[in-house]
Scaffold this motif. Structure first.
Motif, mmCIF file in Angstrom:
data_model
loop_
_atom_site.group_PDB
_atom_site.id
_atom_site.type_symbol
_atom_site.label_atom_id
_atom_site.label_comp_id
_atom_site.label_asym_id
_atom_site.label_seq_id
_atom_site.Cartn_x
_atom_site.Cartn_y
_atom_site.Cartn_z
ATOM 1 N N SER A 46 5.761 -1.142 6.424
ATOM 2 C CA SER A 46 5.238 -0.291 5.365
ATOM 3 C C SER A 46 6.056 -0.473 4.088
ATOM 4 O O SER A 46 7.294 -0.549 4.134
ATOM 5 C CB SER A 46 5.285 1.168 5.806
ATOM 6 O OG SER A 46 4.885 2.019 4.752
ATOM 7 N N ASN A 48 2.057 -2.888 1.811
ATOM 8 C CA ASN A 48 1.331 -1.974 2.685
ATOM 9 C C ASN A 48 1.623 -0.533 2.296
ATOM 10 O O ASN A 48 2.758 -0.060 2.435
ATOM 11 C CB ASN A 48 1.747 -2.208 4.136
ATOM 12 C CG ASN A 48 1.323 -3.567 4.647
ATOM 13 O OD1 ASN A 48 0.137 -3.831 4.808
ATOM 14 N ND2 ASN A 48 2.290 -4.437 4.897
ATOM 15 N N THR A 104 -2.504 -3.502 0.520
ATOM 16 C CA THR A 104 -3.205 -2.943 1.672
ATOM 17 C C THR A 104 -3.101 -1.430 1.611
ATOM 18 O O THR A 104 -2.003 -0.883 1.512
ATOM 19 C CB THR A 104 -2.599 -3.439 2.998
ATOM 20 O OG1 THR A 104 -2.772 -4.848 3.108
ATOM 21 C CG2 THR A 104 -3.265 -2.765 4.183
#
Length: 482
Positions: free
Chosen positions: A144, A172, A195
């Motif tokens: 992340s 992300n 993302t």
């Protein structure tokens, strides 16, 4: 035992010993009798399971498989190995006895896994199995970059802009499972690869578009496990940037603005799309790869859609090079006419953007009332070329494309191209389609299904098929077959 999947540690070590002319006893056994038998010096023992720290998981290059390895436990009679997806612990992904110290199995993105390995006893050596199994938790999530709290995504990114040095890095951004977000304006990620994903595959966050809300990109973009509520907006679900970065302009290949990182929707639900799903903003783009998997899209086209497409990469002179939808449902809940499902500029084709082939792929999808009086596709630049490939398999089309679905998906075809059609249903206004099935044209498979899919309640979005051929072949979006 599933020996077809696994390499025996003992035999692997034997091969290594023969090849290099050294003993293999240090890694797999204590004593070798000169034949294909191994005798361990560990006898009458209580065995232990491999230590968690010594278990390794290695994905392959494509990320669709992984190899799990552990050190040999001398005197063991094998290993009981179980692998779970923590989102569904009732059905193991692997549940086997392994005569070796590794296994290779399939791998999915964004899964939390639990692995259990228990060393088994060996009656011949009077060794007892391990008292407990070793468990190891791991996941296949990419790291992340940031977690976004519930609220307005547009405002959050104004306060937390993407760092300028992030070009070429996939960022992300995690949304809260079950969380609620809004989009008060067009959030354009520009040339950055982003993302947006819910950090759970089973509890989608929801993004609600405001009247001017939408997403845009001229770099790669992925949306994973998100529910989009688009009914208040006339913006595209995803636009290509109106003012693209000059860094992506490809003067060598006909001045296409090249988006080379994938655009992907995975595990999403997209509700009440009033206009286009994707629009090029009248800029000349080539999107190298667009894919959508396990996603449901409900269109509610208004009266402005009669001369355009749901995927409109036309006005600027561009196209999508490879378009793939798998395990998806697309349906329209209104009777307003829409001219096309997919529309590319007639000049758009692979060689003009620097690629060797281009393709349209639709696999195990359900389509209902899509371009009912229009066309499924229009792409003059693809038509009749040996470099234009089609993979159209196991789909259900009901009341789509004026009853000319295969003809319009392919346009003209080349005998040198891949033209793979199989087990599709083309049902239009109460009967199977009849156009486009002769030898060497469009769908020449000879196996198009002929029974009415007879959806349970299409008007209200239930596309469970009851047709005998569709059920036998398990065609259409798999979500309706479970």
């Amino acid at each position: 035992m599933s020996k077809s999947k696994f390499v025996s540690c003992r035999k692997l070590c034997l091969f290594a010993a023969v090849a290099v002319g050294i003993g293999f006893l240090a890694s797999c056994a204590d004593t070798y009798d000169g034949g294909d038998k191994f005798e361990s010096d560990v006898k009458n023992a209580q065995l232990s399971s491999p230590a968690e720290a010594d278990i390794t998981i290695t994905p392959n290059t494509n990320g669709d498989q992984m190899t799990i390895t552990w050190p040999v436990v001398y005197g063991a009679g094998g290993y009981a190995v179980t692998l779970y997806d923590l989102g569904n612990e009732t059905t193991p992904l692997v549940n086997d006895t392994i005569d070796g110290c590794s296994l290779t199995t399939s791998r999915e993105e964004d899964v939390n896994y639990k692995l259990s390995i228990r060393t088994l006893g060996n009656k011949n050596l009077n060794n007892k199995e391990a008292a407990t199994a070793t468990e190891k938790l791991f996941n296949s999530f990419e790291a992340s970059y940031a977690a976004i709290p519930e609220g307005d995504l547009y405002a959050w990114f104004q306060s937390n802009p993407i760092p300028a040095d992030s070009v070429g890095v996939n960022l992300n951004y995690d949304l809260t499972p079950g969380g609620h977000y809004t989009l008060s304006g067009v959030l354009d990620f520009g040339k950055y690869t982003v993302t947006l994903r819910t950090s759970s595959k089973t509890n989608n966050a929801t993004i609600t578009y405001g009247s001017t809300g939408g997403l845009a990109t001229c770099g790669g973009f992925k949306a994973k496990y998100i529910t989009f509520e688009c009914g208040a907006s006339t913006q595209p679900v995803l636009a290509l940037s109106e003012n693209p970065s000059p860094d992506i302009l490809d003067a060598e290949h006909n001045n296409h603005h090249q988006i080379t990182d994938p655009i992907l929707f995975l595990g999403c639900t997209v509700n009440n799309v009033n206009r286009t799903f994707m629009f090029d903003n009248k800029v000349k783009y080539c999107v190298k790869t667009f894919s959508m998997t396990n996603t449901l899209v409900k269109f509610t086209p208004d009266d402005k859609m009669s001369s355009t497409a749901y995927f409109q990469i036309y006005d600027g002179g561009g196209f999508i090079n490879d378009f793939t939808v798998t395990g998806c449902t697309f349906w329209s809940a209104t009777s307003n006419p829409v001219q096309y499902f997919i529309r590319y500029n007639n000049s758009g084709r692979c060689d003009r953007a620097g690629y060797l082939t281009n393709s349209i792929n639709m696999k195990n999808c359900t389509f209902y009332n899509i371009a009912h009086t229009g066309q499924m596709a229009n792409h003059g630049g693809f038509d009749g070329r040996a470099t234009s490939n089609y993979d159209i398999t196991n789909n259900i089309f009901v009341d789509c494309g004026s009853g000319q679905v295969p003809r319009r998906i392919t346009g003209r075809i080349s005998s040198s191209a891949i033209n793979n059609f199989a087990y599709n249903t083309y049902w239009f206004e109460g009967a199977p389609e009849t156009e486009g099935f002769s030898t060497n044209t469009y769908d020449a498979s000879g196996n198009a299904l002929q029974t009415d899919p007879a959806f349970v309640d299409a008007a209200n979005g239930n596309f469970t098929p009851t047709g005998s051929e569709q059920l036998a072949r398990k065609t259409g979006d798999p979500r309706w077959l479970n």
